[in-house]
Design a protein around this motif. Structure first.
Motif, mmCIF file in Angstrom:
data_model
loop_
_atom_site.group_PDB
_atom_site.id
_atom_site.type_symbol
_atom_site.label_atom_id
_atom_site.label_comp_id
_atom_site.label_asym_id
_atom_site.label_seq_id
_atom_site.Cartn_x
_atom_site.Cartn_y
_atom_site.Cartn_z
ATOM 1 N N HIS A 1 -2.425 -5.562 -13.557
ATOM 2 C CA HIS A 1 -1.022 -4.883 -13.236
ATOM 3 C C HIS A 1 -0.688 -4.024 -14.332
ATOM 4 O O HIS A 1 0.184 -3.052 -14.340
ATOM 5 C CB HIS A 1 0.188 -5.687 -12.814
ATOM 6 C CG HIS A 1 0.541 -6.617 -14.057
ATOM 7 N ND1 HIS A 1 1.132 -7.905 -13.876
ATOM 8 C CD2 HIS A 1 0.509 -6.576 -15.388
ATOM 9 C CE1 HIS A 1 1.464 -8.447 -15.219
ATOM 10 N NE2 HIS A 1 0.810 -7.613 -16.045
ATOM 11 N N PHE B 1 -2.354 -0.287 -12.789
ATOM 12 C CA PHE B 1 -2.415 0.281 -11.579
ATOM 13 C C PHE B 1 -2.427 1.882 -11.585
ATOM 14 O O PHE B 1 -2.760 2.474 -10.666
ATOM 15 C CB PHE B 1 -0.748 0.085 -11.263
ATOM 16 C CG PHE B 1 -0.463 -1.281 -10.823
ATOM 17 C CD1 PHE B 1 -1.305 -1.853 -10.192
ATOM 18 C CD2 PHE B 1 0.721 -1.785 -10.902
ATOM 19 C CE1 PHE B 1 -1.258 -3.438 -9.616
ATOM 20 C CE2 PHE B 1 1.033 -3.204 -10.512
ATOM 21 C CZ PHE B 1 0.175 -3.908 -9.992
ATOM 22 N N ASN C 1 -5.078 -2.811 -6.315
ATOM 23 C CA ASN C 1 -3.632 -2.693 -6.678
ATOM 24 C C ASN C 1 -3.098 -3.976 -5.713
ATOM 25 O O ASN C 1 -1.764 -4.475 -6.179
ATOM 26 C CB ASN C 1 -3.051 -1.486 -5.925
ATOM 27 C CG ASN C 1 -3.641 -0.373 -7.011
ATOM 28 O OD1 ASN C 1 -4.163 -0.788 -8.151
ATOM 29 N ND2 ASN C 1 -3.490 0.598 -7.052
ATOM 30 N N ALA C 2 -3.192 -3.978 -4.421
ATOM 31 C CA ALA C 2 -2.281 -4.827 -3.595
ATOM 32 C C ALA C 2 -2.539 -6.308 -3.987
ATOM 33 O O ALA C 2 -1.622 -7.140 -4.460
ATOM 34 C CB ALA C 2 -2.776 -5.049 -2.198
ATOM 35 N N ASN D 1 0.774 -1.235 0.030
ATOM 36 C CA ASN D 1 -0.022 -0.037 0.167
ATOM 37 C C ASN D 1 0.664 1.248 -0.084
ATOM 38 O O ASN D 1 1.306 1.764 1.230
ATOM 39 C CB ASN D 1 -0.875 -0.063 1.224
ATOM 40 C CG ASN D 1 -1.803 1.086 1.281
ATOM 41 O OD1 ASN D 1 -1.933 1.758 0.357
ATOM 42 N ND2 ASN D 1 -2.265 1.486 2.245
ATOM 43 N N PRO E 1 -6.504 0.624 -3.221
ATOM 44 C CA PRO E 1 -5.427 -0.061 -2.691
ATOM 45 C C PRO E 1 -5.756 -1.626 -2.589
ATOM 46 O O PRO E 1 -4.856 -2.481 -2.881
ATOM 47 C CB PRO E 1 -5.322 0.554 -1.233
ATOM 48 C CG PRO E 1 -6.567 1.513 -0.971
ATOM 49 C CD PRO E 1 -7.042 1.765 -2.434
ATOM 50 N N ASP F 1 5.615 1.876 -10.342
ATOM 51 C CA ASP F 1 4.890 1.729 -11.583
ATOM 52 C C ASP F 1 4.269 3.140 -11.733
ATOM 53 O O ASP F 1 4.140 3.471 -12.982
ATOM 54 C CB ASP F 1 3.765 0.725 -11.432
ATOM 55 C CG ASP F 1 3.010 0.429 -12.848
ATOM 56 O OD1 ASP F 1 3.470 -0.168 -13.829
ATOM 57 O OD2 ASP F 1 1.896 1.103 -13.005
ATOM 58 N N TRP F 2 3.446 3.687 -10.827
ATOM 59 C CA TRP F 2 3.015 4.880 -10.856
ATOM 60 C C TRP F 2 3.914 5.866 -11.391
ATOM 61 O O TRP F 2 3.776 6.734 -12.219
ATOM 62 C CB TRP F 2 2.394 5.585 -9.247
ATOM 63 C CG TRP F 2 1.231 4.921 -8.946
ATOM 64 C CD1 TRP F 2 0.519 3.965 -9.782
ATOM 65 C CD2 TRP F 2 0.661 4.949 -7.957
ATOM 66 N NE1 TRP F 2 -0.619 3.677 -8.931
ATOM 67 C CE2 TRP F 2 -0.506 4.239 -7.985
ATOM 68 C CE3 TRP F 2 1.003 5.541 -6.793
ATOM 69 C CZ2 TRP F 2 -1.432 3.876 -6.685
ATOM 70 C CZ3 TRP F 2 -0.079 5.632 -5.364
ATOM 71 C CH2 TRP F 2 -1.154 4.758 -5.562
ATOM 72 N N VAL G 1 3.736 -1.212 -6.960
ATOM 73 C CA VAL G 1 2.658 -0.301 -7.558
ATOM 74 C C VAL G 1 3.245 1.210 -7.284
ATOM 75 O O VAL G 1 3.176 2.137 -8.416
ATOM 76 C CB VAL G 1 1.435 -0.253 -6.652
ATOM 77 C CG1 VAL G 1 0.341 0.844 -6.857
ATOM 78 C CG2 VAL G 1 0.741 -1.497 -6.736
ATOM 79 N N SER H 1 4.838 4.220 -15.542
ATOM 80 C CA SER H 1 4.016 3.598 -16.399
ATOM 81 C C SER H 1 3.701 4.403 -17.442
ATOM 82 O O SER H 1 3.832 5.686 -17.182
ATOM 83 C CB SER H 1 2.398 3.645 -15.530
ATOM 84 O OG SER H 1 1.557 2.998 -16.335
ATOM 85 N N SER I 1 -0.794 -6.760 -7.436
ATOM 86 C CA SER I 1 0.714 -6.408 -7.166
ATOM 87 C C SER I 1 1.220 -8.004 -6.563
ATOM 88 O O SER I 1 2.212 -8.553 -7.125
ATOM 89 C CB SER I 1 1.051 -5.256 -6.419
ATOM 90 O OG SER I 1 2.213 -5.599 -5.767
#
Ligand code: HEM
Ligand SMILES: [Cu+2]
Lengths: 206, 271, 559
Positions: free
Chosen positions: C316, C319, C328-329, B142, C325, C390-391, C387, C394, C332
């Motif tokens: 994935h 993301f 995403n979690a 997270n 979250p 990647d942000w 994540v 990406s 991931s």
């Protein structure tokens, strides 16, 4: 030069080795693929249930009564097709044609039901594929199912014709059985479509 | 059901046919009509029908096959008789003995407990919260956690506890197993491997990637404590694994024997 | 019992003297898995050249900042057609085609399970590809000019909506891919059934060559992935042509749903593209290391695991969409998990080479090149699976770097390795080793020169799918490096093509088993006769030809 096929049969796998028949494996694969195909349409339908802001939706324009009748027709055709395959295996031509004919009628009745429903939706509720999300998802899901029923009916009709002209015998049981698998699949998918569209989509189940 | 006329058990192969080509052309044209002209679809439908009938007649009422005369020049493949399993073999199978996987799992669990104890001690001693290290571990999945302040991070949260436990369990068992299978590389000094080599490697790895994997943890981390927790893990895990007796790898034995479902060929209990 | 007519085999010389029309006709009506396999590979290579030219034009445009070699519109078409071509018209057909050629031989079968369906699948692929490219002439663009699709290979909604994509180039994209997709489904199904039902005597599942295992999983993934893609494309087609609203946000439709559908196909698809490559490498490395594959059962288990996990990592790719979250979690974590079986394979290949008597013939060069490049791509993949990282990158050139390391450094290198390895079997003649080595090193150097800098330009903030960039942002160097690598790569590819063409006539005669290999295809003649084997083989271990050559020390004892 001609040789008998027996003399060519070099080595069949050992009896204990596992080799599923290719026809059955192939049909199982096809059905598996189709499950994913229909699954996608069902997901889209369920995803959009209740997201419409305008126009007729499942809640306001679907009536479940007639559908139950036509569904019973379709589901029972699964049983008649089994009877047909059994008859063919025992070389009972007349019984085969009777059961197959009955299957055709039941499947045809289901298609008639769909046509009537669509007619009602278009004429009375003015619901088209472009009207709203319900229209888009409903027509494509039910339409693709109906399309598969028609495909199945075509093949079953072909079998019936072949049998009438004496081209089908007990040695073809396996092939006919594979067609019946496909028919069962179409029925089972309907159960899911029915649950999604007529139970969840109308708000009966929510 | 036997299929005597069918490939692959005879030299029979299907006769060539243009049916599939014409059918495929029909399908393509049918769809091409949507973006070009309806005439293309009509042609497609006709081709589809012709191809379909053509194809159907290849397989109905009987599949059209032809047999090819032998061409020679091939090696005929037949397996040789198998020698007795007990007969002396000139092949050497390595490694001969390893610690059982069970040791890796237990070692990982024990090491994980030790590591958790050190981490908890850090949380309580340095930040006065048992939950901080746990929440920080959960931060691996997270990223937005990095934005939280210390008070939020020090508070109890059931969801993060569950996630942290899961991560910790998986990583501990995985590392324990890895430790066991890697041990034959340093067979004489398991404790050296556990207490020095493995922590150094792991710390270096974590140090270089922490900012990416777990930005929340990076903010708070204290490297001396981190190393201490690694060493605790290595020492306990190494100690546990070492207590198990080595077992032969049982390569060359059947799967059933390896799973201890059946006795090995030599009779007697598999060790 | 009915009788069959027997005729002599048509191989080599018998066919040579015939007029061209007869020969073409023979290829058109064939249902032989070997001929179909060759046609798949050849048409795939032609599309590879086309896709390569598109890529070269893009790199030329990006060689310097604020360049105007091509317009933004053309650039959009170029990257769309490049991506679509490479995935659907190069990767899939070449890999499925090689599976077609090799699998029946390797499992000792006469042909695929459904030979006519096999031909059908090939022609569907070819016509689908031609339909897609017909858009360059046939599609109606904005001002009546013909244009190719320009919405990217993943055709995100709502860009594909009628409002934003006028004319019908997007419909060409849908239909071309759909038709060739039907072909892939047919071939995938055929592979699965062939592998399950047509194995020769003694060929139990756990004795199959690893390539057959990988192809089995690929076939299943094709069945699972292409159905949803077709369904989603049909919805898009309805949106565009019948006014439906599946992906139309104006009417409450969801653009994100398209992403979910597309990537539910898209991620399994990348494993469809790489599993056969794993298979090739798993055949080549043991042969040239003179050792059995290390950890066969683990390789099988890893393949099956990849098959399952690859169905649950699709998001994935999303993301950055804002899924929240929890999702995403989950995705991931699943993505980390898929790296485990993938990593296992890497270790097993290295374990196979470890202590072996390695011979760096050209197939082995490509195979080891594959392992090295794939590791880099896999590692950047893991980075992208995080994540927060990647942000940051990406939709930047970093992602372009990642997937070219896995798809070009991975899949394409393995394909070339496989071509060099099995060419003697299919053609009967050896490729020229010197030329092959030159082409490998040129390709290898050019590949790294082009794609490694992309990681850096990506991290510096260069977005992907952009037709130009501004000077003074620190991007010039990395882009010019990327572009200059293309020259080396082009030289390498040209050498390979030349080698393939020339050696068909001039190459040294190969004989049945030029590499001293161990799987069944090397027991028959090169090229194999139509019926593959005079006598159907019987196998007693994973390396039937080892057993044949060393009857005193058969493998069966150790398996
Ligand atoms: C170790 C395993 C792998 C991991 C963890 C991984 C992870 C990822 C992630 C997270 C992305 C999304 C990046 C973004 O768009 O922000 C991505 C993109 C991509 N990956 Fe991988 N990957 C792996 C292996 C592969 C393999 C084996 C292939 C194909 C052979 C592949 C092909 C691609 C492609 C084509 C894209 C870009 C799709 C697009 O946006 O157009 N990856 N990968
Ligand atoms: Cu992916």
């Amino acid at each position: 030069m001609a040789a008998t096929s027996d003399s060519l049969a070099a080595a069949a796998p050992h009896a204990e080795e596992w080799r599923p028949a290719r026809g059955r494996t192939g049909m199982a694969c096809l059905i598996g693929m189709e499950c994913f195909f229909f699954g996608t349409f069902i997901v889209a339908f369920l995803f959009y249930v209740g997201k419409d802001t305008t126009g007729p939706t499942g809640k306001t324009c679907l009536s479940i009564g007639p559908v139950v009748v036509w569904s019973i027709c379709l589901i029972s055709s699964s049983f008649t097709v089994v009877a047909a395959v059994k008859a063919l295996a025992k070389a009972r031509k007349a019984a085969f044609e009777f059961w197959l004919g009955l299957t055709l009628l039941l499947g045809g009745a289901f298609i008639y039901g769909t046509v009537m429903e669509w007619r009602g939706l278009m004429l009375e509720h003015e619901l088209f594929i472009s009207t709203n999300l319900f229209g888009s998802t409903y027509y494509s899901l039910v339409g693709f199912h109906a399309f598969h029923v028609v495909l199945g009916l075509t093949v079953l009709g072909l079998l019936w014709t072949l049998s009438k002209f004496g081209h089908l015998g007990p040695e073809d049981t396996e092939r006919v059985e594979l067609v019946s698998w496909y028919w069962h699949f179409v029925d089972v998918v309907w159960i899911f479509v029915f649950t999604s569209v007529y139970l969840i989509g109308t708000g009966i189940l929510s | 059901m036997s299929e005597p006329r069918e490939a692959p058990y005879s030299r029979a192969i299907p006769t060539p046919t243009g049916g599939p080509l014409v059918t495929a052309f029909g399908v393509a044209m049918l769809f091409a009509g949507i973006v070009t002209n309806i005439a293309a679809s009509v042609i497609g439908a006709i081709a589809f029908a012709i191809g379909g009938v053509w194809w159907f007649r290849e397989v109905f009422p009987r599949e059209q096959l032809e047999a090819i005369e032998p061409t020679g020049g091939q090696s005929e493949v037949l397996p040789p008789p198998l020698p007795d399993r007990e007969a002396p073999s000139k092949r050497l199978v390595l490694p001969v003995e390893i610690h059982p996987y069970r040791a890796g799992v237990l070692g990982g669990l024990a090491g994980g407990a030790a590591m958790a104890a050190v981490a908890a001690a850090w949380g309580i001693v340095k930040h006065g919260s048992l939950w901080l290290p746990i929440n920080l571990l959960a931060g691996a999945v997270n990223p937005s956690m990095a934005a939280l302040g210390e008070p939020e991070l020090a508070a109890f949260d059931g969801g993060w506890l569950a996630i942290a436990c899961l991560i910790h369990l998986v990583l501990s068992i995985g590392t324990g197993l890895l430790f066991t299978v890697a041990l034959p590389m340093m067979p004489r000094r398991p404790m050296l491997f556990g207490v020095v080599v493995a922590p150094v490697i792991l710390t270096a790895l974590s140090w270089s990637t922490m900012g990416i994997v777990n930005p929340a943890l990076e903010e708070f981390i204290s490297w001396p404590w981190f190393v201490a927790s690694q060493v605790a893990f290595g020492a306990v895990c190494g100690f546990m694994v070492n207590r198990f007796e080595m077992v032969p790898t049982m390569r060359g034995t059947s799967l059933a024997a390896r799973l201890r479902v059946e006795r090995s060929d030599g009779g007697g209990e598999p060790s | 019992m009915s009788t069959l007519t027997t005729r002599p085999a048509e191989v080599g010389a018998a066919v040579g003297g015939e007029p061209l029309a007869t020969r073409l006709h023979r290829w058109a009506v064939t249902v032989d898995h070997k001929r179909l396999g060759i046609m798949y590979v050849l048409s795939g290579l032609v599309f590879f050249l086309v896709g390569g030219i598109e890529a070269s034009i893009m790199r030329a445009q990006l060689a310097r900042p604020a360049n105007d070699l091509v317009s933004p519109e053309v650039f959009n078409q170029l990257f769309t057609m490049h991506g679509t071509t490479m995935v659907f018209l190069v990767g899939m057909p070449i890999l499925l085609g090689m599976g077609n050629y090799l699998v029946p031989l390797m499992i000792g079968a006469r042909d695929m399970a459904f030979p006519r369906l096999n031909a059908f699948g090939f022609w569907l692929f070819l016509f689908g590809g031609l339909l897609l490219y017909f858009s360059y002439i046939g599609a109606q663009g904005l001002y009546g000019t013909a244009v190719a699709p320009d919405v990217g290979w993943f055709a995100y909604a709502p860009l594909t909506d009628r409002t934003f994509s006028r004319g019908n180039s997007t419909d060409y994209w849908i239909l071309g891919i759909m038709v060739s997709g039907f072909g892939s489904i047919a071939t995938g199904l055929n592979l699965v059934v062939t592998i399950l039902s047509m194995r020769c005597r003694g060929m139990t599942l756990m004795r199959m060559p690893l390539l057959a295992w990988m192809m089995l999983i690929v076939g299943l993934l094709v069945l699972a992935a292409l159905g949803p893609l077709t369904a989603a494309q049909v919805m898009l087609l309805f949106d565009r042509n019948l006014g439906a609203h599946f992906f139309d946000p104006q009417e409450g439709g969801s653009a994100v749903l398209w992403q979910h559908f597309f990537w539910f196909f898209g991620h399994p698809e990348v494993y469809i593209l790489v599993l056969p490559a794993f298979g090739f490498v798993s055949e080549i490395i043991p042969t040239f290391s003179r050792k059995v594959i290390f950890g066969y059962p683990l390789m099988v288990a890893a393949t099956v695991a990849i098959g399952f996990i690859s169905l649950s990592v699709w998001a994935h790719h999303m993301f950055a969409v804002g899924m929240g979250p929890a999702l995403n979690a989950f995705f991931s974590a699943m993505t980390f998990m898929i790296a485990v079986p993938t990593g296992i394979k890497i270790f097993n290949w290295i374990g196979t080479m470890w202590g072996g008597r390695i011979r760096f013939a050209s197939p082995m060069l490509f195979a080891t090149g594959f392992v090295a490049m794939f590791v880099i791509g896999g590692l950047t993949g893991i980075m992208l699976a995080m994540v927060p990282f990647d942000w940051q990158v990406s939709d930047s050139y970093f992602v372009v770097g990642h997937f070219h390391y896995v798809l070009f450094g991975g899949t394409v290198f393995a394909i070339f390795g496989a071509l060099h390895y099995w060419y003697p079997k299919a053609v009967g003649r050896m490729l020229d080793e010197t030329v092959a080595k030159w082409s490998f090193w040129l390709l290898f150097a050019g590949f790294n020169l082009t794609f490694f800098p992309m990681h850096i330009s990506g991290m510096l903030g260069m977005p992907r799918r952009i037709y130009t960039f501004q000077p003074d942002r620190g991007l010039e160097l990395w882009n010019v490096l990327s572009s200059s690598g293309v020259v080396l790569q082009a030289a390498g590819v040209i050498l390979i093509v030349w080698n393939l063409l020339r050696s068909a006539r001039k190459g040294a005669v190969a004989g049945n088993d030029p590499w001293d290999a161990w799987t069944l295809e090397w027991a028959t003649t090169s090229p194999p006769p139509e019926h593959n084997f005079d006598v159907a083989p019987t196998v007693g271990s994973r390396r039937p030809l080892w057993d044949l050559k060393h009857p005193e020390d058969p493998d069966g004892r150790y398996e």
